[in-house]
Design a protein around this motif. Structure first.
Motif, short mmCIF file in Angstrom:
data_model
loop_
_atom_site.label_atom_id
_atom_site.label_comp_id
_atom_site.label_asym_id
_atom_site.label_seq_id
_atom_site.Cartn_x
_atom_site.Cartn_y
_atom_site.Cartn_z
N ILE A 197 36.61 29.52 36.82
CA ILE A 197 36.18 28.64 37.92
C ILE A 197 36.27 29.33 39.28
O ILE A 197 35.88 28.78 40.28
CB ILE A 197 36.98 27.31 37.96
N LEU A 198 36.83 30.54 39.31
CA LEU A 198 36.86 31.33 40.55
C LEU A 198 36.24 32.69 40.25
O LEU A 198 36.64 33.36 39.29
CB LEU A 198 38.32 31.49 41.03
N ARG A 199 35.24 33.05 41.05
CA ARG A 199 34.61 34.36 40.90
C ARG A 199 35.17 35.30 41.94
O ARG A 199 35.26 34.95 43.13
CB ARG A 199 33.08 34.29 41.10
N GLY A 200 35.55 36.48 41.51
CA GLY A 200 36.01 37.50 42.44
C GLY A 200 34.90 38.51 42.69
O GLY A 200 33.73 38.26 42.36
N GLN A 201 35.27 39.65 43.28
CA GLN A 201 34.28 40.71 43.49
C GLN A 201 33.93 41.34 42.14
O GLN A 201 32.83 41.84 41.94
CB GLN A 201 34.85 41.78 44.43
N ASN A 202 34.88 41.31 41.23
CA ASN A 202 34.65 41.84 39.89
C ASN A 202 35.61 41.18 38.91
O ASN A 202 36.73 40.85 39.30
CB ASN A 202 34.86 43.35 39.87
N GLN A 203 35.18 40.98 37.68
CA GLN A 203 36.08 40.47 36.65
C GLN A 203 35.47 40.68 35.28
O GLN A 203 34.25 40.63 35.15
CB GLN A 203 36.38 38.97 36.82
N SER A 204 36.33 40.96 34.34
CA SER A 204 35.88 41.01 32.96
C SER A 204 36.90 40.23 32.13
O SER A 204 38.06 40.63 32.04
CB SER A 204 35.80 42.46 32.48
#
Ligand code: ATP
Length: 218
Positions: A52-59
């Motif tokens: 529910i939270l998007r960062g600059q990058n995530q996997s």
């Protein structure tokens, strides 16, 4: 056994780096503890894992497969946030049915909740609301649960019993447990990550010693 991995997590708020170089793994059958001082980004990380939270990058990967919005996957995971989340105008019985949790199982662990079956959530005490919400997540029929400060607002006897339920539930699921009652986290967890300043995650080899050397405890 199912494996949830959070990797390459990079989060900035208004250009301020909070998380970078995070790796965290939880497997079904284990409790993974997540510690860190106030403001190090534990809640943000849990929200990113939930999707529910998007960062600059995530996997976020399940068994090696990238999942873009984990919370949308059926029976995959549930998240206990710090703030109240359940509709307070519903009865405990109705909430159990909404979350596919057995009320009988709930009261098998906490018999005093028996009298609250037909009670609307907002009529319970603050601690009991938190307990019911925690159980709605913890007893859910999903592979992973993310618990953000489940021990806050609960009295010591309830916490002891909740630790028993966490131990029992890990036979069915993987659990990420984050709380400032760090002794309880250490007791319940099979492995523990600490988020250190700079937003890095460190898997603790000797938790008591490592927590001291990183300045989490004195
Ligand atoms: N929406 C937001 N906008 C800007 N900054 C934010 C936002 N949400 C959180 N932060 C900041 O990001 C940092 C990490 O917050 P977060 O709540 O994830 O930390 P935490 O480790 O869970 O803290 P605590 O242990 O105090 O609950 C904090 O400095 C917080 O002020």
């Amino acid at each position: 056994m199912d494996i949830l991995e959070a990797d390459s997590i990079w989060l900035e708020y208004n250009g301020r780096k909070v998380l970078q170089s995070i790796y965290l793994k939880v497997v079904t059958g284990k409790v993974t503890g997540l510690l860190g001082r106030n403001g190090t980004g534990k809640t943000s990380l849990l929200r990113m894992i939930f999707g529910i939270l998007r960062g600059q990058n995530q996997s976020v990967r399940i068994n090696g497969n990238y999942i873009s919005h984990p919370y949308l996957e059926k029976n995959l995971l549930r998240y206990l946030p710090q703030a109240p989340f359940a509709p307070p105008g519903l009865t405990v019985e109705k909430l159990c049915s909404l979350y596919s949790v057995s009320f009988l199982e709930m009261i098998s662990h906490f018999p005093f909740l028996k009298n609250n079956k037909k009670e609307k959530l907002w009529n319970l005490s603050g601690g009991n609301i938190r307990l019911v919400e925690t159980l709605l997540i913890l007893l859910s029929p999903v592979s992973f649960v993310l618990l953000d400060e489940p021990f806050t607002h609960l009295d010591p006897v309830i916490i002891e019993q909740l630790l028993v339920v966490i131990h029992e539930q890990k036979s069915k699921k993987g659990i990420i447990l984050s709380d400032h009652f760090y002794r309880h986290v250490l007791t319940a967890s099979d492995n523990v990550y600490l988020i250190v300043p700079g937003g890095r995650s460190v898997l603790l080899k000797d938790p008591q010693e490592n927590l001291k050397s990183f300045g989490y405890i004195s």
